[in-house]
Design an enzyme around this catalytic site. Structure first.
Site, mmCIF file in Angstrom:
data_model
loop_
_atom_site.group_PDB
_atom_site.id
_atom_site.type_symbol
_atom_site.label_atom_id
_atom_site.label_comp_id
_atom_site.label_asym_id
_atom_site.label_seq_id
_atom_site.Cartn_x
_atom_site.Cartn_y
_atom_site.Cartn_z
ATOM 1 N N GLY A 239 0.739 -1.112 0.119
ATOM 2 C CA GLY A 239 0.062 -0.028 0.140
ATOM 3 C C GLY A 239 0.730 1.225 -0.133
ATOM 4 O O GLY A 239 0.435 2.380 -0.053
ATOM 5 N N GLU A 273 4.031 -6.390 2.006
ATOM 6 C CA GLU A 273 3.518 -7.102 0.725
ATOM 7 C C GLU A 273 3.436 -5.786 -0.263
ATOM 8 O O GLU A 273 2.680 -5.397 -1.051
ATOM 9 C CB GLU A 273 2.219 -7.472 0.589
ATOM 10 C CG GLU A 273 2.063 -8.767 1.708
ATOM 11 C CD GLU A 273 0.654 -9.392 1.746
ATOM 12 O OE1 GLU A 273 -0.122 -8.597 1.219
ATOM 13 O OE2 GLU A 273 0.108 -10.093 2.658
ATOM 14 N N ARG A 312 -4.820 2.299 -16.462
ATOM 15 C CA ARG A 312 -4.996 2.924 -15.260
ATOM 16 C C ARG A 312 -5.822 4.404 -15.452
ATOM 17 O O ARG A 312 -6.789 4.614 -14.825
ATOM 18 C CB ARG A 312 -3.766 3.363 -14.625
ATOM 19 C CG ARG A 312 -2.916 1.986 -14.150
ATOM 20 C CD ARG A 312 -1.665 2.216 -13.282
ATOM 21 N NE ARG A 312 -2.339 2.845 -11.875
ATOM 22 C CZ ARG A 312 -2.351 3.857 -11.578
ATOM 23 N NH1 ARG A 312 -1.636 4.847 -12.078
ATOM 24 N NH2 ARG A 312 -2.798 4.184 -10.363
ATOM 25 N N CYS A 341 -11.296 2.165 -29.793
ATOM 26 C CA CYS A 341 -12.913 3.037 -30.141
ATOM 27 C C CYS A 341 -13.444 3.046 -28.941
ATOM 28 O O CYS A 341 -14.705 2.624 -28.696
ATOM 29 C CB CYS A 341 -13.645 1.996 -31.190
ATOM 30 S SG CYS A 341 -12.560 1.701 -32.534
ATOM 31 N N GLU A 342 -13.209 3.887 -28.217
ATOM 32 C CA GLU A 342 -13.690 4.331 -26.791
ATOM 33 C C GLU A 342 -13.321 5.550 -26.486
ATOM 34 O O GLU A 342 -11.902 6.001 -26.248
ATOM 35 C CB GLU A 342 -13.612 3.485 -25.627
ATOM 36 C CG GLU A 342 -13.875 1.829 -25.893
ATOM 37 C CD GLU A 342 -14.430 1.386 -24.668
ATOM 38 O OE1 GLU A 342 -14.875 1.974 -23.703
ATOM 39 O OE2 GLU A 342 -14.461 -0.007 -24.488
ATOM 40 N N TYR A 369 1.020 -2.294 -12.243
ATOM 41 C CA TYR A 369 -0.120 -2.474 -12.734
ATOM 42 C C TYR A 369 -0.350 -1.575 -14.119
ATOM 43 O O TYR A 369 -1.223 -0.939 -14.545
ATOM 44 C CB TYR A 369 -1.159 -1.383 -11.573
ATOM 45 C CG TYR A 369 -0.845 -1.808 -10.346
ATOM 46 C CD1 TYR A 369 -1.498 -3.360 -10.117
ATOM 47 C CD2 TYR A 369 -0.666 -1.224 -9.470
ATOM 48 C CE1 TYR A 369 -1.230 -3.853 -8.604
ATOM 49 C CE2 TYR A 369 -0.103 -1.784 -8.083
ATOM 50 C CZ TYR A 369 -0.893 -2.958 -7.700
ATOM 51 O OH TYR A 369 -0.431 -3.516 -6.592
#
Ligand code: LLP
Length: 414
Positions: A239, A273, A312, A341-342, A369
């Site tokens: 985190g 982690e 992201r 196409c968005e 990520y």
């Protein structure tokens, strides 16, 4: 530290110009710095040098085999959330004895695979999982080492999609249920209680939620001890946030001193982690401007990377720095978008850049990520991945071909 910097107005990764990477491997391409990965891991490791600890790199952030292997060589443990991640860790030379297995929906097959590999700890997230684990371990004649993942109900102050420590989230169990589960686990023949676990969210930039969560975990640890249940380790999850734009991330040394101060007289080994902290700023996404166009007042640079490569911005409205690989004068205001196409397919809006057709751009902070969340949407081949080390560069994942995409598919018979 960052190994991505300009030399003579050209962006380099360590000692390699990104223009050379693009010429050699094409674009879009993820580029990671080995030195940056190693420096981030080592800084985390050293910050906790005064207390027994284990850093279990969170594989989900970047699971490329070569990245895992770099960390395995440094002696890292690994935090996994699937059987696939376990297999990656083992193939990368990671030691199962340093693996913790998190996740709210582990399947029976995954539990069995991890038991047979003799991992360090199952971070159990429900009563149902505890029961399944006991019965699979009994069938195999093994004993499963476990922690229970507690949900300390603190607000980590991060994006709602990546906050995990609130009581309404699906993760972990409340403190009350955790105590009942520990009592029940203590009576199970094939379960060995070894620790306690929590993870309250990702991209956290304030210390207090992290130390509040630890304080709550310590209360549980003390209560369990009074019940005769002793724990060897406390897993604080990942985190730790990084700087994407102008955030003031917590220095790992400050994190360590706050954690160790909150630990007080408690001597349990600490597990961590971290994912993003280790790899986010160790990677960029290299892309080429295919064409430019203007709609009304809006200037668009259409690049060859899209939301399928880096989701992201589309998914979290995340801001990542975009920079021209070769610096020129006279920047203008651009939206940097992909060919998918968005309308949600964008890399960045409202950026001052001096770019033109054919130029290369770097999307910074893409090491975590990034590739792992990529897809074949619009039947686009997934990007190549390159690791730079000094003046050397290695292709650690080839660019996909259309045959890679199609080889699992077939048409119906006549
Ligand atoms: N441990 C557990 C149980 C986790 O769920 C996570 C991340 C980590 C460790 C590693 O967290 P980190 O140190 O990387 O913050 N895709 C999102 C982030 C999702 C994080 C999910 N869990 C993003 O791109 O921002």
């Amino acid at each position: 530290m960052t190994s991505f910097h300009y030399v003579n107005d050209t962006l380099v990764a360590e000692d390699v110009a990104l223009t050379e990477i693009a010429n050699t491997y094409g674009t879009p391409t993820y580029v990671y710095s080995r030195a940056d990965i190693e420096a981030a891991y080592t800084s985390f490791e050293q910050a906790f040098a005064s207390h027994p600890h284990r850093v279990c790199y969170s594989v989900k952030a970047n699971s490329n085999l070569a990245v895992l292997n770099i960390l395995a060589r440094l002696g890292a443990g690994f935090d996994i959330v699937s059987g696939g991640e376990l297999q990656r860790v083992l193939r990368a030379g990671g030691d199962a004895a340093g693996v913790v297995f998190s996740g709210v929906g582990k399947t029976a097959a995954e539990l069995q695979m991890a038991l047979q590999a003799n991992i360090a700890c199952f971070n159990v997230e429900s009563v149902a999982e505890l029961d399944t684990l006991q019965s699979i371990a009994a069938q195999l004649g093994q004993v499963a080492p476990i922690s229970i993942r507690v949900n300390p109900d603190v607000d980590s102050g991060t994006h709602p999609y990546i906050a995990t420590g609130l009581k309404e989230n699906k993760f972990g169990v409340s403190s009350d249920i955790a105590v009942e589960m520990y009592r029940r686990a203590a009576t199970m023949d094939n379960i060995n209680i070894v620790g306690i676990d929590c993870h309250i969210g990702s991209q956290i930039t304030e210390l207090s939620p992290l130390t509040d969560a630890l304080a709550e975990v310590l209360q549980l640890v003390d209560g369990l001890e009074r019940d005769g249940i002793t724990l060897n380790h406390i897993d604080l999850g990942g985190g730790l946030g990084v700087c994407y734009k102008d955030e003031q991330p917590i220095a790992v040394e400050d994190y360590a001193s706050a954690v160790l101060q909150t630990m007080g007289r408690h001597s349990q080994k600490l597990f961590f982690e971290p994912g993003r902290y280790i790899v986010a700023n160790a990677g960029i996404l290299l892309s080429k401007v295919e064409l430019t166009k203007q709609n009304g007042d809006h200037r668009f640079a259409v690049v060859d990377a899209a939301m399928n490569d880096l989701i992201r911005p589309a998914l979290y409205n995340a801001w990542q720095k975009v920079a021209a690989v070769e610096l020129h004068d006279d920047p203008e205001n651009w939206s940097v978008v992909g060919p998918v196409c968005e309308t949600g397919d964008f890399i960045a809006h409202d950026r001052e850049l001096a770019i033109a057709t054919g130029d290369l751009i770097a999307v910074h902070s893409s090491g975590a990520y990034g590739f792992v969340m990529s897809s074949n949407y619009n039947s686009r081949n997934r990007a190549a991945e390159i690791i730079v080390s000094g003046s050397d560069h290695y292709c650690v994942r080839q660019r996909e071909t259309i045959d890679d995409q199609l080889h699992l598919e077939t048409i119906l018979p006549d």
